[in-house]
Motif scaffolding. Structure first.
Motif, mmCIF file in Angstrom:
data_model
loop_
_atom_site.group_PDB
_atom_site.id
_atom_site.type_symbol
_atom_site.label_atom_id
_atom_site.label_comp_id
_atom_site.label_asym_id
_atom_site.label_seq_id
_atom_site.Cartn_x
_atom_site.Cartn_y
_atom_site.Cartn_z
ATOM 1 N N PHE A 104 0.892 -1.154 0.000
ATOM 2 C CA PHE A 104 0.000 0.000 0.000
ATOM 3 C C PHE A 104 0.929 1.201 0.000
ATOM 4 C CE2 PHE A 104 -3.841 2.266 0.681
ATOM 5 C CZ PHE A 104 -3.546 3.302 1.536
ATOM 6 N N PHE B 120 4.445 2.523 -0.008
ATOM 7 C CA PHE B 120 5.679 1.857 0.408
ATOM 8 C C PHE B 120 5.461 0.957 1.608
ATOM 9 C CE2 PHE B 120 7.731 3.692 -2.804
ATOM 10 C CZ PHE B 120 8.327 4.930 -2.659
ATOM 11 N N GLU B 121 4.227 0.911 2.082
ATOM 12 C CA GLU B 121 3.951 0.136 3.284
ATOM 13 C C GLU B 121 3.487 -1.263 2.896
ATOM 14 O OE1 GLU B 121 1.098 2.299 5.505
ATOM 15 O OE2 GLU B 121 0.939 0.695 6.992
ATOM 16 N N PHE C 167 7.440 13.650 -4.703
ATOM 17 C CA PHE C 167 7.500 13.487 -3.259
ATOM 18 C C PHE C 167 7.513 14.797 -2.507
ATOM 19 C CE2 PHE C 167 7.449 9.096 -2.582
ATOM 20 C CZ PHE C 167 8.016 8.515 -3.692
ATOM 21 N N GLN C 168 7.986 15.863 -3.159
ATOM 22 C CA GLN C 168 8.034 17.135 -2.442
ATOM 23 C C GLN C 168 6.772 17.955 -2.650
ATOM 24 O OE1 GLN C 168 10.623 17.965 -0.404
ATOM 25 N NE2 GLN C 168 11.380 15.947 -0.857
ATOM 26 N N VAL C 169 6.315 17.999 -3.882
ATOM 27 C CA VAL C 169 5.256 18.972 -4.187
ATOM 28 C C VAL C 169 3.852 18.381 -4.069
ATOM 29 C CG1 VAL C 169 4.380 20.526 -5.954
ATOM 30 C CG2 VAL C 169 6.816 20.215 -5.685
ATOM 31 N N PRO D 77 2.321 15.937 -2.236
ATOM 32 C CA PRO D 77 1.618 15.869 -0.946
ATOM 33 C C PRO D 77 1.284 17.263 -0.404
ATOM 34 C CG PRO D 77 3.520 14.414 -0.949
ATOM 35 C CD PRO D 77 3.629 15.244 -2.169
ATOM 36 N N TRP E 83 -2.931 15.104 3.242
ATOM 37 C CA TRP E 83 -1.549 14.837 2.839
ATOM 38 C C TRP E 83 -1.374 13.359 2.516
ATOM 39 C CZ3 TRP E 83 3.068 17.932 3.219
ATOM 40 C CH2 TRP E 83 4.254 17.197 3.141
ATOM 41 N N LYS E 84 -1.894 12.527 3.412
ATOM 42 C CA LYS E 84 -1.569 11.111 3.352
ATOM 43 C C LYS E 84 -2.119 10.418 2.113
ATOM 44 C CE LYS E 84 -0.608 10.552 8.141
ATOM 45 N NZ LYS E 84 -1.013 10.135 9.446
ATOM 46 N N GLN F 252 0.257 11.162 -0.611
ATOM 47 C CA GLN F 252 1.505 10.430 -0.394
ATOM 48 C C GLN F 252 1.327 8.999 -0.892
ATOM 49 O OE1 GLN F 252 4.277 11.848 1.020
ATOM 50 N NE2 GLN F 252 5.460 9.983 0.782
ATOM 51 N N TYR F 253 0.165 8.404 -0.580
ATOM 52 C CA TYR F 253 -0.132 7.062 -1.077
ATOM 53 C C TYR F 253 -0.108 7.052 -2.600
ATOM 54 C CZ TYR F 253 -2.959 3.379 -3.045
ATOM 55 O OH TYR F 253 -3.402 2.371 -3.858
ATOM 56 N N GLU G 257 3.427 7.056 -3.985
ATOM 57 C CA GLU G 257 4.106 5.806 -3.675
ATOM 58 C C GLU G 257 3.553 4.662 -4.513
ATOM 59 O OE1 GLU G 257 3.799 5.265 0.498
ATOM 60 O OE2 GLU G 257 5.207 6.881 0.948
ATOM 61 N N ARG H 175 9.316 6.516 4.845
ATOM 62 C CA ARG H 175 8.877 5.250 4.282
ATOM 63 C C ARG H 175 7.860 4.575 5.192
ATOM 64 N NH1 ARG H 175 12.710 3.419 0.183
ATOM 65 N NH2 ARG H 175 11.637 1.452 0.157
ATOM 66 N N PHE I 152 5.498 6.022 7.365
ATOM 67 C CA PHE I 152 4.147 6.521 7.603
ATOM 68 C C PHE I 152 3.287 6.375 6.364
ATOM 69 C CE2 PHE I 152 2.587 10.124 5.381
ATOM 70 C CZ PHE I 152 3.680 10.704 4.808
ATOM 71 N N THR I 153 2.143 5.947 6.497
ATOM 72 C CA THR I 153 1.015 6.155 5.601
ATOM 73 C C THR I 153 -0.230 5.684 6.328
ATOM 74 O OG1 THR I 153 1.540 4.044 4.608
ATOM 75 C CG2 THR I 153 1.956 5.980 3.252
ATOM 76 N N ILE J 30 3.700 14.389 10.555
ATOM 77 C CA ILE J 30 4.119 14.104 9.183
ATOM 78 C C ILE J 30 5.480 14.758 8.978
ATOM 79 C CG2 ILE J 30 3.604 14.481 6.756
ATOM 80 C CD1 ILE J 30 0.697 14.508 7.420
ATOM 81 N N PHE K 49 11.988 22.423 2.301
ATOM 82 C CA PHE K 49 11.381 22.863 1.055
ATOM 83 C C PHE K 49 9.871 22.683 1.113
ATOM 84 C CE2 PHE K 49 10.901 23.891 -3.238
ATOM 85 C CZ PHE K 49 10.174 22.920 -3.896
ATOM 86 N N GLN K 50 9.455 21.511 1.628
ATOM 87 C CA GLN K 50 8.022 21.252 1.729
ATOM 88 C C GLN K 50 7.365 22.209 2.700
ATOM 89 O OE1 GLN K 50 8.333 17.032 2.636
ATOM 90 N NE2 GLN K 50 7.171 16.573 0.813
ATOM 91 N N LEU L 211 6.844 25.480 0.947
ATOM 92 C CA LEU L 211 5.702 25.381 0.026
ATOM 93 C C LEU L 211 4.388 25.400 0.780
ATOM 94 C CD1 LEU L 211 6.415 22.685 -2.676
ATOM 95 C CD2 LEU L 211 6.008 25.092 -3.027
#
Lengths: 324, 280
Positions: A54, A56-57, A263-265, A267, A277-278, A281-282, A285, B31, B33-34, B51, B56-57, B60
């Motif tokens: 799921f 990276f998990e 990965f930076q922008v 989320p 956010w999460k 992120q999913y 990934e 890696r 957390f989700t 989180i 940088f984040q 933003l």
């Protein structure tokens, strides 16, 4: 007029993306991520131990569907806005490309799996309508003053739109709800159905559809091979399976930029626009965990499809498949 | 390289430095957390809801949340994110002030939370009028707010500072009661001016500067002539409001508490009925 502008844009996009084609064997992919789904397909452990990814998990297989459902339930309201923000509107071009490659004829039946908010289906109906209007214009241009007989012959063709049906199938009710609202606001009244269903176990009989599309949905299923087999089942012989999905970027410079951007922008965009956010992120990934172009092509061929081709657009790929 | 790694001491050192390196920690947390909040196993990050973000984040996020909060001031989650991403120095300052105050130090050790589940509402309702607890309850009822609606802290990279941020959010409502301000735009701006003077959080300062842009002329006038100066002066000279253990002071009279904190009563009485419907 809109369609001809789209055609021009499509041509331009095609030209600029022509160079980004993947070479067959030597793709420098990240170790481990290509093996994700194949390890979960390998039935060496018992049902309880089987785990999948799921993002990276690592989660048990039974969990994944629930968590994916939760993700899309949360993002449904802002899904379209986020797509525009994340891809800077380019996702519209990708979907237009899919339709262009699909080139559906009036009378075709489409099954849009993981169709959610209905982007592909709306474009499908638009395309068919455009084709019909073009035909009518041609017919009208070629005939001079038609006789009453000719005019009355044309009347039954008015309800041709109903012959082309699009069925939007999605496991998530929230996404379908948003799609229905969009359809209502666009004034689409016929030719479209909304069905709740699991891509791994479709609620349709065999040999029902001419075209099966799954746009950005196949990386969210727990068992890709099962999904492919279901697709084979519900398609008529000669039907087409078309999949639009993110994949590995072959150009290393672009790949690095893409990584940083993902990965930076993304989320951050998810947090600011959708407040989540999460889920985003999913999303980034899960793109990394999906198999690459060649492996996915192999999976489709293994299922029983013929003439599998793929096209790359800025790192996302379009698989077109013929079934015979 | 292999010879080097075969020496166990060197390997241990390298492993240790690798494990403690910030990069690895970030990667590990990144890696890991989700997990959704509804799952019961242990949380990832330094505290539940944390989180991990790069600078940088954070930058933003600060810009994005600022824009989003300006466009829609009712997006409290964006105001919260703005506060978290810009408030690092102010939070450190607040922590020092709290540590130097005996009651504040107790709060940092005991970590009380103000939530509906921890408040004894019946007991508070039975308290006499003009007592702090009763007035707070009245404030909650009249303005139709609840202490549970605060967003959780997500982007503060230190567990203690995250608690201080949370405490600041929970104390915000109590400040409304102490200052006698309702939750309409004018009241909120007045409280923001007070908080900006007190805490120095950039989010409060931004809110204090940009909030008045949404007020009409008469309210602006009352803000600049009486409410504003009062809020600023009291913010500067009052005791650190985060250092008060409010949970043990429900029975104390409001006047008494104000005197203890060095806060004057408000120059104008604003009523909650001034609250306009969601507008602008």
């Amino acid at each position: 007029m809109a369609a001809s502008v789209r055609l021009l844009v499509r041509r331009l996009a095609r030209l600029s993306h022509k160079n980004i084609t993947s070479s067959a064997a030597t793709v420098s992919c990240r170790p481990g991520c290509c093996l994700g789904p194949s390890s979960s397909r390998c039935i060496s452990d018992t049902a309880e131990d089987r785990s999948t990814h799921f993002g990276f998990e690592k989660v048990p297989e039974a969990e994944k569907a629930k968590r994916v459902y939760k993700v899309f339930e949360n993002v449904a309201q802002k899904y379209d806005v986020m797509n525009d923000a994340m891809s800077l509107g380019v996702h519209r071009l990708w979907k237009d490309m899919l339709l262009h490659v699909m080139h559906p004829q009036p009378g075709a039946r489409l099954l849009d799996v993981a169709g959610g908010t209905g982007d592909i289906s709306f474009r499908f109906l638009d395309y068919i309508l455009y084709q019909q209007e073009r035909r009518k214009r041609r017919a009208a241009a070629s005939s001079q003053t038609p006789s009453w007989q000719d005019i009355s012959d044309k009347y039954p063709t008015e309800d041709r739109p109903q012959e082309s049906r699009a069925v939007v199938c999605d496991i998530n009710k929230e996404m379908l709800k948003v799609g229905k609202q969009r359809a209502d606001s666009m004034g689409i009244t016929s030719g479209l159905s909304w069905v709740v269903g699991d891509a791994e176990e479709l609620p349709f009989d065999d040999d029902q559809f001419d075209i099966y599309t799954i746009a950005f949905g196949i990386r969210n299923v727990t068992h890709i091979d099962q999904t492919l087999q279901e697709a084979l089942r519900v398609l008529k012989p000669g039907g087409r399976f078309m999949c639009l999905e993110f994949s590995k970027v072959t150009n290393p410079v672009l790949a690095k930029l893409y990584d940083v951007y993902s990965f930076q922008v993304i989320p951050v965009l998810g947090e600011v626009i959708a407040g989540d956010w999460k889920s985003y992120q999913y999303l980034v990934e899960s793109i990394r965990k999906f198999p690459d172009q060649e492996e996915f092509k192999g999976m489709i061929e293994d299922t029983g499809f013929f003439c599998v081709q793929y096209f790359n657009f800025t790192g996302s790929i379009l698989h077109q498949v013929f079934l015979q | 390289m292999w010879q080097c790694l075969s020496n166990p001491f060197i390997r241990l050192n390298q492993t240790q430095s690798y494990l403690t390196s910030k990069w690895f920690k970030a990667l590990l947390v990144h890696r890991l957390f989700t997990s959704g909040a509804e799952l019961t196993y242990s949380y990832d990050g330094l505290y539940p809801g944390h989180i991990q973000t790069t600078s940088f984040q954070k930058a933003l996020l600060a810009v994005g949340s600022g824009v989003a909060a300006l466009q829609d001031p009712y997006r409290h989650d964006m105001v919260a994110v703005l506060g978290e991403t810009t408030g690092h120095l102010a939070l450190i300052n607040l922590r020092e002030r709290m540590k130097n105050d005996p009651e504040g130090y107790t709060i940092l050790t005991e970590r009380p939370r103000i939530r509906l589940s921890t408040l004894d509402l019946e007991k508070m309702a039975s308290l006499p009028d003009e007592s702090f607890g009763r007035e707070y309850l009245r404030f909650l009822e009249e303005n139709k707010v609840t202490p549970d609606s605060r967003a959780e802290v997500k982007f503060v990279d230190n567990e203690e500072l995250a608690y201080i941020m949370l405490r600041y959010r929970e104390v915000h409502d109590l400040l409304h009661t102490l200052l006698g301000m309702p939750t309409n735009m004018l009241g909120e701006v007045a409280v923001k001016w007070f908080e900006a003077a007190q805490t120095g959080l950039p989010m409060c300062a931004l809110g204090a500067v940009l909030g008045p842009l949404r007020l009409n002329a008469s309210r602006l006038q009352s803000l600049f002539t009486s409410l504003g100066p009062w809020a600023l002066q009291n913010g500067r000279r009052a005791r650190c409001v985060l250092s008060i253990f409010y949970e043990r002071r429900w029975e104390q009279s409001l006047e008494d508490l104000r005197r203890e904190l060095n806060i004057e009563p408000p120059p104008l009485t604003l009523s909650a009925s001034n609250k306009r419907r969601r507008q602008i």
